[in-house]
Design an enzyme around this catalytic site. Sequence first.
Site, short mmCIF file in Angstrom:
data_model
loop_
_atom_site.label_atom_id
_atom_site.label_comp_id
_atom_site.label_asym_id
_atom_site.label_seq_id
_atom_site.Cartn_x
_atom_site.Cartn_y
_atom_site.Cartn_z
N ASP A 2 -0.70 -3.31 14.55
CA ASP A 2 0.66 -3.71 14.20
C ASP A 2 1.14 -4.83 15.13
OD1 ASP A 2 0.81 -1.70 12.29
OD2 ASP A 2 2.07 -0.38 13.49
N GLN B 182 4.15 -11.82 11.38
CA GLN B 182 5.55 -11.65 10.97
C GLN B 182 6.11 -12.99 10.46
OE1 GLN B 182 6.15 -10.54 14.94
NE2 GLN B 182 6.67 -8.41 14.52
N ARG C 55 -2.20 -8.49 7.77
CA ARG C 55 -1.09 -7.90 7.02
C ARG C 55 0.12 -8.81 7.24
NH1 ARG C 55 1.15 -3.04 9.85
NH2 ARG C 55 -0.44 -1.78 8.80
C1 LIG Z 1 3.15 -1.49 5.43
C2 LIG Z 1 4.14 -2.13 6.35
C3 LIG Z 1 3.77 -2.37 7.67
C4 LIG Z 1 4.65 -3.02 8.53
N1 LIG Z 1 4.25 -3.36 9.78
C5 LIG Z 1 5.06 -4.08 10.59
C6 LIG Z 1 4.62 -4.59 11.83
O1 LIG Z 1 3.47 -4.39 12.26
N2 LIG Z 1 5.49 -5.29 12.58
C7 LIG Z 1 6.77 -5.55 12.15
O2 LIG Z 1 7.52 -6.24 12.84
N3 LIG Z 1 7.21 -5.07 10.98
C8 LIG Z 1 6.40 -4.35 10.19
N4 LIG Z 1 6.85 -3.90 8.97
C9 LIG Z 1 8.30 -3.96 8.66
C10 LIG Z 1 8.68 -5.29 8.03
O3 LIG Z 1 8.56 -6.31 8.98
C11 LIG Z 1 10.12 -5.25 7.50
O4 LIG Z 1 11.01 -4.99 8.55
C12 LIG Z 1 10.36 -4.23 6.41
O5 LIG Z 1 9.26 -4.10 5.57
C13 LIG Z 1 11.56 -4.64 5.55
O6 LIG Z 1 11.31 -5.88 4.94
P1 LIG Z 1 11.02 -6.10 3.38
O7 LIG Z 1 9.87 -7.03 3.29
O8 LIG Z 1 10.81 -4.79 2.73
O9 LIG Z 1 12.25 -6.89 2.83
P2 LIG Z 1 13.82 -6.68 2.94
O10 LIG Z 1 14.43 -7.93 2.44
O11 LIG Z 1 14.21 -6.21 4.31
O12 LIG Z 1 14.08 -5.49 1.94
C14 LIG Z 1 13.89 -5.61 0.56
C15 LIG Z 1 14.31 -4.32 -0.12
O13 LIG Z 1 13.44 -3.26 0.31
C16 LIG Z 1 14.16 -2.06 0.50
N5 LIG Z 1 14.08 -1.68 1.94
C17 LIG Z 1 13.60 -2.44 2.94
N6 LIG Z 1 13.66 -1.75 4.10
C18 LIG Z 1 14.20 -0.54 3.81
C19 LIG Z 1 14.52 0.60 4.58
N7 LIG Z 1 14.29 0.65 5.89
N8 LIG Z 1 15.07 1.67 3.95
C20 LIG Z 1 15.28 1.65 2.61
N9 LIG Z 1 15.01 0.58 1.83
C21 LIG Z 1 14.47 -0.50 2.41
C22 LIG Z 1 15.57 -2.33 0.08
O14 LIG Z 1 15.66 -2.02 -1.28
C23 LIG Z 1 15.70 -3.83 0.30
O15 LIG Z 1 16.68 -4.41 -0.52
C24 LIG Z 1 5.96 -3.32 8.08
C25 LIG Z 1 6.32 -3.08 6.76
C26 LIG Z 1 5.43 -2.51 5.90
C27 LIG Z 1 5.84 -2.31 4.48
#
Ligand SMILES: Cc1cc2nc3c(=O)[nH]c(=O)nc-3n(C[C@H](O)[C@H](O)[C@H](O)COP(=O)(O)OP(=O)(O)OC[C@H]3O[C@@H](n4cnc5c(N)ncnc54)[C@H](O)[C@@H]3O)c2cc1C
Length: 318
Positions: free
Chosen positions: A142, A171, A192
């Site tokens: 991660d 990121q 990823r």
């Molecule tokens: C498999 C996976 C691994 C990840 N690994 C890392 C990592 O190693 N380092 C890192 O910095 N980040 C990591 N993340 C987190 C990522 O960076 C985002 O913070 C997170 O995925 C929210 O962004 P989004 O792309 O879903 O878009 P956004 O624009 O934030 O969200 C889009 C939509 O998704 C839904 N959503 C998003 N988050 C939530 C929530 N918490 N609760 C409920 N609904 C939500 C909502 O409907 C929102 O409108 C990971 C995410 C995933 C899916």
Amino acid sequence: MALSDRIRESARMLRTILLKLSASQSLARWVTSNPRARRMVRRFVAGETLDEAIVAARACNQAYRLVSLDYLGEHVSTVADAQRARDAYLAIFDRIAQEKIDANVSCKLTHLGLDVSVEFCEGLVYSIVERAATRGNFLRVDMEGSVYTQRTIELVKRVRARCPAVGVVVQAYLYRGEQDVRDLLAYGCRIRLCKGAYNEPAQVAYPRKRDVDASYVRLMQLLLASGIYHGIATHDPHMIAETIRFAAARRLPKDQFEFQMLYGIRTDLQRALVRDGYRLRTYIPYGQEWFPYLMRRIAERPANLAFFIRQLLLLSDR
Ligand SMILES: Cc1cc2nc3c(=O)[nH]c(=O)nc-3n(C[C@H](O)[C@H](O)[C@H](O)COP(=O)(O)OP(=O)(O)OC[C@H]3O[C@@H](n4cnc5c(N)ncnc54)[C@H](O)[C@@H]3O)c2cc1C
């Protein structure tokens, strides 16, 4: 300031406060010892033990979803704690093989002693990647806050040169994201792509959502055009639609990449993508150190904070 700008600014401030609080040891102790909070966190965390994570993983596999198991923990400061985390990761790969579960594993370098020393951490990571390779499996590292980005990428590149069963995360909110993608692709590294979940200053990360989204689309296109198998990690329907459109335009078969989403978030969308024939990996966190993970999930969506407070109040009325 227009009302919409004021709302956006308040949301940004709330997110900053929540992410700062995620590092508070005393708040973590208070929240994690609260039985009601422990029940509520089960929305995002599969449980506190590997047994519970395996149950959740098996359910995902039965629904044709792949899994990445994440044993929660970060920022350990002693050699002994990092070695304990290494032992737990070795045991996860053995257990996955024994249970015949379709899962890889995700870890954080600060759980494996990056704050102790880079060399020490690298030794632990290498032993885990070797075990992953022996089991025909894969370790995903991660990405944490930007102070760790360079060290994480360099360490993964060195470990990967000795054993390729490891990949890393980029990121899209970081300005350096594109340079990191190009650099890692030159090494054939599996990536990823996510938007980024930490509290970063405007000197290193795009402050505005629309710029983060534009960066995400650019990087997704670089990944899908690379001929290497990558993970597109997002719950954002626009990012998913762009990915599907780009892959279709390039006639990229659906098994040449995977979508990834977090346990407990947009399960409806996870099912829909599987129904449409895409590969979908659910990231399943478990363990006792769930507080910082929970705070990041709340910070991403302030409605989650309202949900938690409401549930706490409702439960305390009973
Ligand atoms: C498999 C996976 C691994 C990840 N690994 C890392 C990592 O190693 N380092 C890192 O910095 N980040 C990591 N993340 C987190 C990522 O960076 C985002 O913070 C997170 O995925 C929210 O962004 P989004 O792309 O879903 O878009 P956004 O624009 O934030 O969200 C889009 C939509 O998704 C839904 N959503 C998003 N988050 C939530 C929530 N918490 N609760 C409920 N609904 C939500 C909502 O409907 C929102 O409108 C990971 C995410 C995933 C899916």
